[in-house]
Design an enzyme around this catalytic site. Structure first.
Site, PDB file in Angstrom:
ATOM      1  N   ASP A 133      33.861  69.909  31.093  1.00 13.33           N
ATOM      2  CA  ASP A 133      35.218  70.324  31.144  1.00 13.33           C
ATOM      3  C   ASP A 133      35.872  69.637  29.996  1.00 13.33           C
ATOM      4  O   ASP A 133      35.379  68.533  29.639  1.00 13.33           O
ATOM      5  CB  ASP A 133      36.088  69.584  32.497  1.00 13.33           C
ATOM      6  CG  ASP A 133      35.614  70.448  33.638  1.00 13.33           C
ATOM      7  OD1 ASP A 133      35.137  71.331  33.418  1.00 13.33           O
ATOM      8  OD2 ASP A 133      36.340  69.918  34.722  1.00 13.33           O
ATOM      9  N   ALA A 134      36.650  70.287  29.350  1.00 13.78           N
ATOM     10  CA  ALA A 134      37.161  69.722  27.996  1.00 13.78           C
ATOM     11  C   ALA A 134      38.018  68.263  28.145  1.00 13.78           C
ATOM     12  O   ALA A 134      37.858  67.569  27.601  1.00 13.78           O
ATOM     13  CB  ALA A 134      38.414  70.614  27.419  1.00 13.78           C
TER      14      ALA A 134
END
Length: 262
Positions: A129-130
């Site tokens: 995930d960013a």
């Protein structure tokens, strides 16, 4: 400004000239957008990014510019190269850095930054995930990418994360197996420590599957969302307290066990 420009040239010209005529944007801004991965064309049957502004285009050539000034203005966080093993490399991705880019650009992605730093082809093996930070593998040839990806798909990769969650969560290898998106999903949670003052708990999470936002969704479903999780926890913190801290696998190229930790 967020707009897509789709151009099919009717005479020989350069990419930057064609896009300037179609968009009305200054050439310098177009060059910057192209360098940051916002321009696409078809080359050898594949839809790929076109970064060279002075590329000569033949009549009938189609190019696309996905222009978003907010995306292009973003400054990427700096990843850390932990080890280059030749056919793949090991990185620490900071919070906020994308694993890979989108059609609107890739200058804020680990994949592109690794490509620039190592000056070699880079292939995505898995995603993080960013909002999360932690360990990632980047492959440098197609066969290595396929072999490493198979380890993740075949559950032959040990993946351990550290997270800070809201509330008092006491767990010892607690198995969370609520299906996600109709697919089996397994996370195992163990408590590391408790902070009474902030009413939070540090936990270790080992995942046996890799569904989208699996850890975040499992912990939120348990009533203990990750601190900083604005998507599943309603938190307003700017940092998601989730980090990939350990990977272990048998290297398919060398046949040796590789252990990586931070």
């Amino acid at each position: 400004m967020r707009k897509q420009f789709d151009v099919t040239v009717d005479q020989s010209t350069t990419a930057v000239d064609a896009l300037a005529d179609a968009s009305g944007l200054p050439k310098q801004r177009i060059k910057d957008a192209m360098a940051k991965g916002a321009c696409w064309w078809t080359q050898k049957g594949k839809h790929v990014r076109l970064r060279k502004a002075k590329r000569e285009l033949k009549p009938g050539t189609r190019i696309q510019l996905f222009y978003d000034d907010q995306v292009l203005a973003r400054k990427p966080e700096t990843p850390t190269l932990l080890e280059n093993k030749g056919r793949y490399s090991i990185w620490f991705k900071p919070h906020g850095l994308l694993s890979q880019g989108s059609q609107w650009g890739d200058h804020c992605s680990l994949l592109r930054l690794a490509e620039i730093k190592l000056n070699t082809p880079c292939f995505l093996v898995h995603r993080l995930d960013a909002d999360a930070a932690g360990l990632m593998l980047i492959a440098h040839d197609g066969k290595a990418a396929a072999a490493l990806s198979e380890l993740f798909a075949g559950r032959a990769m040990t993946k351990i994360y550290r997270a800070r969650v809201a509330g008092n969560l006491m767990a010892d290898d607690l198995r969370l197996d609520t299906p996600l998106d109709g697919k089996d999903s397994i996370s195992r949670v163990t408590t590391l420590g408790r902070d009474e003052e902030s009413d939070t708990t540090d936990v270790q999470v080992r995942i046996e599957t890799g569904r989208k936002h699996q850890i975040r969704r499992h912990l939120a479903g348990l009533g203990h969302p990750i601190v900083g999780d604005r998507l599943y926890g309603g938190a307003r913190s700017t940092v998601l307290e989730l980090e990939a801290i350990y990977l272990e696998f048998k290297c398919p190229m060398l046949g040796k066990v590789v252990k990586i930790s931070v």
